[in-house]
Structure formats: structure tokens, C-alpha cells
Design a protein around this motif. Structure first.
Motif, PDB file in Angstrom:
ATOM      1  N   ALA A  99      40.855  43.527  41.855  1.00 51.26           N
ATOM      2  CA  ALA A  99      40.602  44.801  41.197  1.00 51.26           C
ATOM      3  C   ALA A  99      40.109  44.519  39.784  1.00 51.26           C
ATOM      4  O   ALA A  99      40.344  43.445  39.225  1.00 51.26           O
ATOM      5  N   GLU A 100      39.406  45.488  39.222  1.00 50.90           N
ATOM      6  CA  GLU A 100      38.897  45.371  37.862  1.00 50.90           C
ATOM      7  C   GLU A 100      40.042  45.166  36.878  1.00 50.90           C
ATOM      8  O   GLU A 100      41.058  45.846  36.936  1.00 50.90           O
ATOM      9  N   GLY A 101      39.863  44.212  35.969  1.00 52.39           N
ATOM     10  CA  GLY A 101      40.919  43.890  35.017  1.00 52.39           C
ATOM     11  C   GLY A 101      41.114  44.931  33.932  1.00 52.39           C
ATOM     12  O   GLY A 101      42.100  44.866  33.199  1.00 52.39           O
ATOM     13  N   GLY A 102      40.187  45.889  33.798  1.00 50.30           N
ATOM     14  CA  GLY A 102      40.330  46.916  32.784  1.00 50.30           C
ATOM     15  C   GLY A 102      39.730  46.486  31.463  1.00 50.30           C
ATOM     16  O   GLY A 102      39.165  45.397  31.310  1.00 50.30           O
ATOM     17  N   LEU A 103      39.869  47.370  30.465  1.00 53.21           N
ATOM     18  CA  LEU A 103      39.288  47.147  29.152  1.00 53.21           C
ATOM     19  C   LEU A 103      40.282  46.595  28.148  1.00 53.21           C
ATOM     20  O   LEU A 103      39.949  46.444  26.977  1.00 53.21           O
ATOM     21  N   GLY A 104      41.494  46.316  28.595  1.00 52.16           N
ATOM     22  CA  GLY A 104      42.488  45.804  27.670  1.00 52.16           C
ATOM     23  C   GLY A 104      43.431  46.897  27.199  1.00 52.16           C
ATOM     24  O   GLY A 104      43.183  48.096  27.385  1.00 52.16           O
ATOM     25  N   PHE A 470      34.206  52.204  36.282  1.00 51.21           N
ATOM     26  CA  PHE A 470      35.602  52.560  36.523  1.00 51.21           C
ATOM     27  C   PHE A 470      35.644  53.989  37.048  1.00 51.21           C
ATOM     28  O   PHE A 470      34.778  54.812  36.723  1.00 51.21           O
ATOM     29  N   VAL A 471      36.662  54.298  37.816  1.00 49.33           N
ATOM     30  CA  VAL A 471      36.946  55.670  38.239  1.00 49.33           C
ATOM     31  C   VAL A 471      38.315  56.012  37.689  1.00 49.33           C
ATOM     32  O   VAL A 471      39.324  55.410  38.070  1.00 49.33           O
ATOM     33  N   CYS A 472      38.348  56.941  36.759  1.00 48.93           N
ATOM     34  CA  CYS A 472      39.572  57.230  36.003  1.00 48.93           C
ATOM     35  C   CYS A 472      40.012  58.665  36.248  1.00 48.93           C
ATOM     36  O   CYS A 472      39.190  59.588  36.277  1.00 48.93           O
TER      37      CYS A 472
END
Length: 514
Positions: A99-104, A470-472
Motif C-alpha cells: 500500500a502507499e506509504g503516505g505523505l508522512g 491517493f483516495v481520501c
């Protein structure tokens, strides 16, 4: 054979046999070395195998049926996943269990990443400092009722504790007025019959550590651009060179008359220029049309808003400042004039390098981009965003609104397109099916992302941050929900005075349903 013959034969045979014995001795020694080396390698490999065998025997593994004991989550059999076969083109950008690690973790909490299940955090200044984006500008698009307005409000209000400020140079629907007052800011309502008045020719907020000569030159240039933009907006065409000269001369004469000039002075000098300035007796004729155009701001339907000294002052220390233009939202020309004046009134504070990091919100942008003067001013602010610490946010319904700006191939269309190009954060909420092709072409969406847009629920958005997606699911606190709700008028009873804000329980249930 004689004795002499045997002696000679011995002499010839002896050296050859000696060399053969020496060669065989060397071969035996070499063979012994090779054998010894092989035996050592074999012993080492055997020792490693013994060590690995002992380690495996000492390791405790979970049985295939699970751990024994009561409530140990044991399964009756092995866990099996059905096989899936596909082409390499399908699996090119996918791999199971990743999965995407995100933006921090640094930034403002937005909601939940629907794919990874983790918290989604966003901050344009943090991402810019980390080199993930090259411009802090944001474009936000979505149909009515998708939740884009609530997202914009939560982004900038949640940034206030991080010492960011918020400027709304024009609020056509008055949606940000309640928010500005709730966070301790100020909302200035402008419109016919209201007491507030702004003088667009004010010098404005002076940045620290700026020389007098440079400040005077900046104020003069800003006033000249503003008067020219106002005139072009009312005339709905560019000024001619003769009209430019007449406006410059009238403005200079008004500045000589008063330290802080007002628009009526400029209009008077345009229609009745000073004799000392009118050398060839042509200024009155050259400035007649600009003078009558600006007269609408002094004696027309916009009288009382920009025809005198300012009754309010710009306070850069406030957390939020919004200009409410809802009283003139039905008049496109009046709205454009108000936006031009208000943006010029706030421009000195926006372009202060020491002003800190600030959000600048352009709501209902499809209205603003119809006017070339406003479009040029917005483009200048977007290009200087990194230098001045500004994060511009452009909010509209659909990306095809950009196609309605000017003619194809015109300068205005190019400016509108550049706004999208200078924003590396694109947030797309639900779009109608007839807009999918244009949206995907403008943003470079994949077929999967394009098919996702019409299925998004309220508060769900596709975030394209440079080359990442991303889907938020946007999440709101109950108090935020009651403050940011823009659909309360549609749900309110006919007796508006009896309308009450949603309770915390009802707001929470609505949030969960979203």
C-alpha cells in the motif's frame, strides 16, 4: 653386448628415470594437497549443514492448524487463496499486500486513506520543503454537494495552530464569513447600503525593511495597475495608449492633491484635467470614456463602497480575513470590480516576504476567471507563491470551466490553463460521467482513476500530488460539520429564525454515514 656397451647404456638411461621419479613425486604431492583441500571444504560444508540443521531443530514454528489451546484462533485447515492469472500489463503497477506509504506524519490531518487505512495528512509547505512538490498551490474541483467546500475550510482552519493565516480576497456566496468570525478573524461585508467602505488607492500594509523610494514606486505602480484594471473591467476591453496616458496623468494629479487619493479625484481629473497637464488640449477627449467608466464606481450602482477613505483597516495579525461579496453576487460586473479592488487592497500584505505562510482562497473561481484583469492578477500571485510563502487554492465545480475562459488559443485561455499547470496538488471530488474524459485528459488520469471519479461518495476525493495518487475520506469534527455546512438553507424550515445548529450526536451520525 659387451661391458662397455652396458656402461654407455647406463649413462644414457639413468637421467631420464630420475626425471620421471621426480615428476611422479611432484604429482603425488599436488594430489595430496588437492585431497587435503577437498577434505577441508567438505568438512566445512558438513559443519554448516550441521549448524543449520541444529538451528532448524531449535526453532519453534507455528503449526499449520494454529496454536493449540482454547480460543487460539485455530483454523480447521490450511489458508488457501485462489489463484489469479493475468497479463503483465495488468500487474505492471500492482503487487499484492503493498500500500502507499503516505505523505508522512507532518502536517494537517485530513482524514483516512481508503486504500491503506492509515491517516492522511497534508501540508503544502511541508511537502515543498521536503522536495515532494515544487509549488504549494492547490486546485480543488467537485460537483455541488460533494464536500469540497468543507474540505477547503477544514484545511485552512486546521492550519491556524501552525501559525498560518488565511486570506479570502473575495467570497461571492458569503460561505467563509461565519468561519472567519469563529476563528477570531474578520469578515468585511461589502455591498450597496452597507457601512463598510474600502479605498482601493490606499498605500496598504508596508512590508518591514523597505526603503522609502522603493515603497513609493511600488505604491505608484500598484495604483496605476488597479485604475487601469478597473477601467478595462467596466469598459470590457483593453485601454488604448491614449487612454493609458490620460489615466496616468489623472492619477498623478490626484496624488499631488492628496497624500491618500480616492477614486472621485481620479474621475474628476479624467473628465476635467488640469491645464498644466493638458498641453495639447486632448486629455479631456482621451480620458472621456475611462472617466465615465470609473464614474460608475463613484456615482453609479457601486457608489458608497469605493468613493471615499477606508472605514476599515487591514490587520495582518488577524488569523483570517475575508471579504464578503454576497450582496453583489448576482451582478457579474460589480463582482469583478469588487474583486479587483479587494485583491488590490490586500495585495501589499500578500506580497510581504515577512508575512509568514498564508492560504489565499479563491472560491467560485469560474466566476473570477471570466474577467481578464482578475485572471492576470491571480496568475501573478500563483507564480510568486513560493517566494512569498503563499498557498493559493482555486475552487470550482469541474475542470471544463477552464475551457470557458476566453477563446481557444487566446491569452486568457493560456493564463487559465497555467493556473492548473502551476498547481501540483489536484483534488478531484465526484464528477459527472460527461466530465470524465475532459478531467482525465487535463490531469493525465489512468483509466482506473477515471472510472473511480463518478463512484466517490460525499467527502471522498482523488488526490493527485505530483505523480502520486491517493483516495481520501475527509473527516469532520461535529463542531466543524455544523460550522462548515453549506446545505443548511436547503434543509432549513421556512421559518429561518427557528433553525438550530445540528447537535453533536446528529452530526456524528451524519459523519459516520459519509
Amino acid at each position: 653386448m659387451t661391458v662397455n656397451d652396458r656402461v654407455h647404456a647406463a649413462v644414457l638411461v639413468t637421467p631420464h628415470g630420475e626425471r620421471r621419479r621426480r615428476r611422479r613425486a611432484r604429482e603425488r604431492v599436488a594430489s595430496a594437497v588437492v585431497t587435503t583441500t577437498r577434505q577441508a571444504d567438505h568438512a566445512a560444508r558438513q559443519a554448516r549443514r550441521d549448524d543449520e540443521r541444529n538451528e532448524r531443530r531449535a526453532t519453534r514454528l507455528l503449526p499449520a492448524a494454529g496454536e493449540p489451546g482454547q480460543a487460539a484462533l485455530r483454523m480447521p485447515g490450511r489458508f488457501r487463496i485462489p489463484k489469479h492469472q493475468d497479463t503483465s500489463a495488468t500487474w505492471d503497477h500492482a503487487y499484492p499486500f503493498l500500500a502507499e506509504g503516505g505523505l508522512g506524519p507532518e502536517g494537517v490531518f485530513v482524514g483516512q486513506d481508503l486504500y491503506s487505512g492509515s491517516s492522511f495528512v497534508y501540508d503544502p509547505w511541508v511537502l515543498y520543503q521536503r522536495g515532494l512538490i515544487t509549488a504549494p498551490n492547490v486546485v480543488l474541483a467537485g460537483i455541488v454537494g460533494a464536500g469540497k467546500s468543507a474540505l477547503a475550510k477544514s484545511l485552512y482552519t486546521r492550519s491556524l495552530p501552525f501559525r498560518r493565516r488565511v486570506y479570502v480576497p473575495g467570497d461571492p456566496k458569503g460561505e467563509h464569513t461565519a468561519v472567519a468570525r469563529a476563528v477570531g478573524g474578520r469578515a468585511i461585508e461589502l455591498g450597496p447600503g452597507l457601512p463598510n467602505r474600502l479605498n482601493p488607492l490606499d498605500a496598504g500594509h508596508r512590508p518591514s525593511e523597505i526603503l522609502d523610494e522603493r515603497w513609493a514606486a511600488e505604491v505608484t505602480a500598484r495604483r496605476r495597475d488597479l485604475v487601469g484594471a478597473l477601467t478595462e473591467t467596466v469598459l470590457d476591453r483593453p485601454l488604448t495608449p491614449l487612454e493609458h496616458t490620460a489615466v496616468d496623468v489623472a492619477l498623478a494629479a490626484a496624488v499631488r492633491t492628496a497624500t491618500v487619493p480616492v477614486l472621485p479625484m481620479v474621475v474628476d481629473r479624467l473628465l476635467h484635467p488640469d491645464r498644466a497637464d493638458d498641453v495639447d488640449h486632448r486629455l479631456a477627449e482621451d480620458g472621456r470614456l475611462p472617466g465615465h467608466a470609473l464614474r460608475q464606481l463613484v456615482a453609479g450602482d457601486l457608489a458608497g463602497m469605493f468613493d471615499g477613505p477606508s472605514t476599515v483597516s487591514f490587520d495582518p495579525s488577524l488569523p483570517m480575513l475575508s471579504l464578503d461579496l454576497s450582496r453583489v453576487s448576482q451582478n457579474p460586473t460589480a463582482l469583478s470590480v469588487l474583486m479587483t479592488c479587494s485583491s488590490a487592497w490586500m495585495e501589499s500584505a500578500l506580497l510581504d516576504p515577512d508575512g509568514g505562510q498564508r492560504w489565499v482562497i479563491y472560491d467560485e473561481a469560474w466566476r473570477l476567471m471570466q474577467h481578464p484583469a482578475l485572471l492576470r492578477r491571480m496568475d501573478a500571485h500563483w507564480r510568486l507563491a513560493r517566494h512569498y510563502g503563499i498557498a493559493n487554492m482555486l475552487i470550482f465545480h469541474k475542470l471544463t470551466d477552464l475551457e470557458n475562459v476566453g477563446d481557444a488559443g487566446s491569452a486568457n485561455r493560456a493564463l487559465a490553463t497555467s493556473l492548473l499547470a502551476n498547481a501540483e496538488t489536484r483534488i478531484i471530488y465526484r464528477q459527472e460521467t460527461d466530465q470524465l474524459g475532459a478531467t482525465a485528459a487535463a490531469l493525465g488520469l489512468s483509466r482506473t482513476e477515471q472510472a473511480l471519479l463518478p463512484t466517490l461518495g460525499v467527502g471522498q476525493g482523488l488526490w493527485r500530488i505530483r505523480d502520486r495518487a491517493f483516495v481520501c475520506q475527509h473527516q469532520l469534527h461535529p463542531e466543524e460539520l455544523s460550522l462548515f455546512d453549506t446545505s443548511s438553507r436547503a434543509r432549513s424550515s421556512p421559518r429561518a429564525s427557528e433553525r438550530t445548529l445540528p447537535s453533536a450526536d446528529s452530526a456524528s451520525s451524519r459523519l459516520q454515514s459519509r
